[in-house]
Design an enzyme around this catalytic site. Structure first.
Site, PDB file in Angstrom:
ATOM      1  N   THR B  16       4.651  28.028 -12.451  1.00 50.54           N
ATOM      2  CA  THR B  16       3.935  28.312 -13.483  1.00 50.54           C
ATOM      3  C   THR B  16       2.730  27.800 -13.188  1.00 50.54           C
ATOM      4  OG1 THR B  16       3.993  27.330 -15.458  1.00 50.54           O
ATOM      5  CG2 THR B  16       4.388  29.708 -15.047  1.00 50.54           C
ATOM      6  N   VAL B  17       2.210  26.538 -13.553  1.00 52.88           N
ATOM      7  CA  VAL B  17       0.864  25.541 -12.981  1.00 52.88           C
ATOM      8  C   VAL B  17       0.489  25.424 -11.367  1.00 52.88           C
ATOM      9  CG1 VAL B  17      -0.192  23.399 -13.905  1.00 52.88           C
ATOM     10  CG2 VAL B  17       1.078  24.537 -15.720  1.00 52.88           C
ATOM     11  N   LYS B  41      11.852  21.466  -5.545  1.00 50.77           N
ATOM     12  CA  LYS B  41      13.424  20.657  -5.423  1.00 50.77           C
ATOM     13  C   LYS B  41      14.165  22.346  -4.613  1.00 50.77           C
ATOM     14  CE  LYS B  41      15.104  20.437  -9.393  1.00 50.77           C
ATOM     15  NZ  LYS B  41      15.384  19.816 -10.641  1.00 50.77           N
ATOM     16  N   GLU B 123      -6.276  15.119 -17.476  1.00 54.68           N
ATOM     17  CA  GLU B 123      -6.769  15.873 -18.636  1.00 54.68           C
ATOM     18  C   GLU B 123      -5.891  17.466 -18.845  1.00 54.68           C
ATOM     19  OE1 GLU B 123     -10.336  15.416 -19.573  1.00 54.68           O
ATOM     20  OE2 GLU B 123      -8.653  16.539 -21.013  1.00 54.68           O
ATOM     21  N   ILE B 130      -9.398  22.339 -22.834  1.00 54.15           N
ATOM     22  CA  ILE B 130     -10.088  21.921 -23.841  1.00 54.15           C
ATOM     23  C   ILE B 130      -9.948  20.115 -23.354  1.00 54.15           C
ATOM     24  CG2 ILE B 130     -10.562  20.954 -26.008  1.00 54.15           C
ATOM     25  CD1 ILE B 130      -8.509  23.048 -27.035  1.00 54.15           C
ATOM     26  N   GLU B 184       8.199  26.018 -24.543  1.00 58.95           N
ATOM     27  CA  GLU B 184       9.012  25.287 -23.711  1.00 58.95           C
ATOM     28  C   GLU B 184      10.141  26.147 -23.457  1.00 58.95           C
ATOM     29  OE1 GLU B 184       7.822  22.238 -21.861  1.00 58.95           O
ATOM     30  OE2 GLU B 184       6.002  22.404 -23.171  1.00 58.95           O
ATOM     31  N   ASP B 195       6.623  17.292 -27.976  1.00 64.07           N
ATOM     32  CA  ASP B 195       5.483  17.755 -27.027  1.00 64.07           C
ATOM     33  C   ASP B 195       4.218  17.098 -27.952  1.00 64.07           C
ATOM     34  OD1 ASP B 195       4.314  19.810 -24.833  1.00 64.07           O
ATOM     35  OD2 ASP B 195       3.519  19.827 -27.159  1.00 64.07           O
ATOM     36  N   LYS B 199       1.028  14.131 -26.420  1.00 67.11           N
ATOM     37  CA  LYS B 199       0.566  14.356 -26.500  1.00 67.11           C
ATOM     38  C   LYS B 199      -0.300  13.254 -26.661  1.00 67.11           C
ATOM     39  CE  LYS B 199       1.001  18.997 -24.935  1.00 67.11           C
ATOM     40  NZ  LYS B 199       0.726  20.966 -25.896  1.00 67.11           N
TER      41      LYS B 199
END
Lengths: 418, 418
Positions: B16-17, B41, B123, B130, B184, B195, B199
């Protein structure tokens, strides 16, 4: 300027911001930046820094080859313009907090940056501690920035908060703001909206590549907002805020102005109380973002100046991406706004100018109506801010669809109202 | 890399990213950045981009001298580490979104950056849209950063919001989050707090220069928070949020952890609902700032990756100022926390571990108490997250003053409670 090179600063101004910066710099040795000289106007004033730092002679800073950064935080527009121009021409990087000067001289400042290639940074000029200019410049490509709504003036927001929460009237609230040091020395700058529209002119350049003289933008302050308006807002469970906003319309053009507005509780701006500032950005990819912080004051402003100084170390410059790397957006006044207008007497209100009127209320002392106006009416005439008339936009005030005008007018005709 | 040099990107990952980034880049031609090759992959999957862009051969990207930027947005930790390390060693700038990899390999990543001098930006790994890392790095000198409180995991915040606002139980809310794509693929990563703590480990490095393996930090998720807890919170007019926080104590050391917490309505974090993230920063100069936006999702994450790519054009690197230019801050567990603990049976609760107990309530099914614990108890033992026990911090949970312990204990002794 090499990365991590020693920054030798010539500072203009030692008021609250200048002194704040001096103190902040002393506490951040990691910056590798020192103030070599400070230029002030009045040498007699007692100041909390070594006397040999000060001079009243501009050129001692502007022509010192050792000084590679000029920081300008004085209060007067034309001297600020002279200082900044000369410094850039002398190949010095410049950091400024003079919003009025920057807003009014933006075309010249752009040209000077292009001619000299020197960085000119002014994060502190808008919303102080909120890094809004850098974020607008870096994070939103212009096709993607749907809208911005912002509270950019802390003193008017403080006054409105006090009117709402403590039922102070306008003048009591203004007095309190002055006592607490939140108002500009000339309160007209705040309460008539000049300060807000200056910031807005600067932000429009970075958000949309729009370069417009602030006095040509439609704006107002809050001096006509009264406790009756606040009571109407409360009834609707809304706040009243002085909102600077810009929105990309369906035709690709941008609607932009600074006006008081009813704000719903769920709007992020309702969250912004007292002397704080807030910016809500809606964009295609990042969705809705909200930045909030102190918009004025010695240390918040100094910390923004400091962040610019810090950015100079890695040769950061504004690229004005929306202006130079895109077809810049154009302002439009071809849309409608839905507004509440309260007034003393019907004679001050040109009813025929309203596209439609959907609510009206005639109290003994004060009357109000809710209706739609073509935006050009606000641009071309000023009855809406004269004679103690108070115009406050409704939430979602911008109406693009011209069909609405016809429909509304028709429905009122049918009802025998117009 | 020269300013404005053409950026030629090798992209790892087209989930997705990755796909979001591909689309975003196509819509921002001003960046002067093109994707030359994408390493994936599974070559069989159908993808919405030209087939000749794709390869399954890592080294086609990592050893292509034309590619000067590697962007890594894959899901697996160890391959991500290999890719990023090799790319840096091959003198390529690297942008990554792999929070787990970065958090767990921070010491190696720091060393690699020092050895190679190449920029490594990430980032997107924290709070997606953000710009929190860059702001922490640029805007707060470590002596001035009093505290940070943040909601850094969108799916747990979504679940808590649904439990509060729609009275869904934990499992219904989780299911809804999964259906909407906020969780996730392995929900344990979110709901057990992994998670969030990954971070947090990254953010602590930029905020305070603290380098700590995430699994060594005290953390929990929300899997034991139940509707009874939500009801208690409602009674007190609080929300429950999973809060990552760090605070500089009077002794100069830093308290840091990720735990569920009761949050007052006036706390900025109460404003953060559903899948959004928020960060509240208190600093000496800028006062209180609040950043709010989408913390996950294809486009918000891609837009953060994009901002890093954009920053590479002017040679931006993290300086890790708090780590290298200061004496880094140290973590401490020598303080107390005030917590609400709900549980099924007293036998699971080591009452003697509490410094004081100031409230208790024994319902039929579920019991709870409110009391104070030394923080080391949370670090050394795990009864507080086992056996369906739910520990939720109170607002202003951190108590530094050891005198409080004695006083409280004494008052309870006097009252005959302990």
């Amino acid at each position: 300027m090499d990365a991590h090179k020693q920054l030798t600063i010539g500072l203009f101004g030692f008021g609250t911001v200048g002194e704040g910066l001096y103190k902040v710099l002393q506490q951040t040795p990691s910056l590798n930046a020192t103030i070599k000289k400070i230029c002030i106007k009045n040498p007699e004033k007692k100041r909390d820094a070594p006397a040999n730092l000060f001079t009243t002679e501009r050129n001692e800073l502007l022509f010192d080859p050792e000084i590679n950064v000029i920081v300008e935080v004085i209060n007067e527009t034309e001297p600020a313009f002279q200082i900044v121009s000369t410094a850039l021409k002398n190949k010095k990087a410049v950091v400024s907090a003079s919003k009025k000067m920057i807003a009014e001289h933006l075309p010249e400042m752009l040209e000077l940056q292009q001619q000299t290639g020197e960085p000119f940074l002014y994060e502190a000029s808008c919303c102080a501690s909120i890094p809004v200019l850098r974020n607008l410049e870096e994070y939103y490509d212009n096709d993607l920035l749907h809208s911005i709504q912002a509270i950019v003036n802390g003193s008017t927001n403080f006054i409105l908060t006090k009117m709402f929460e403590e039922k102070l009237d306008f003048h009591e609230a203004l007095l309190l703001a002055q006592q607490l040091g939140f108002a500009e020395s000339d309160p007209a700058l705040d309460i008539e909206g000049h300060d807000a529209v200056n910031k807005w002119a600067i932000m429009l350049a970075h958000a949309y590549g729009i370069i417009e003289h602030p006095q040509k933008l439609v704006f107002n302050g809050i001096e006509n907002v009264n406790l009756g308006d606040a009571a109407v807002a409360k009834e609707k469970n809304h706040d009243i805020k002085l909102v600077a906003q810009a929105k990309k319309l369906a035709n690709g053009k941008v609607a932009a102005f600074v006006l008081p507005q009813f704000v719903k509780q769920e709007n992020h701006l309702a969250f912004v109380r007292n002397e704080y500032n807030g910016v809500v950005i809606e964009s295609g990819f990042a969705d809705k973002q909200f930045f909030y912080g102190k918009g004025a004051g010695s240390f918040p402003t100094a910390s923004a100046v400091l962040s610019d100084i810090s950015a100079l170390r890695y040769q950061y410059k504004y690229e004005y991406k929306k202006l130079y790397h895109h077809v810049p957006n154009k302002l439009t006044s071809d849309f409608f706004v839905k507004a509440y207008v309260s007034f003393d007497d019907w004679k001050f209100i040109p009813r025929e100018k309203f596209e439609w009127i959907e609510e009206w209320h005639a109290g003994e002392a004060r009357k109000y109506l809710v209706g739609g106006l073509h935006f050009s009416e606000l641009q071309e005439n000023s009855w809406w801010k004269e004679n103690n008339t108070s115009l406050i936009l409704l939430p979602d005030a911008i109406i693009e669809d011209i069909e609405i005008r016809k429909l509304k007018k028709k429905s009122l005709e049918l009802a025998g109202v117009v």
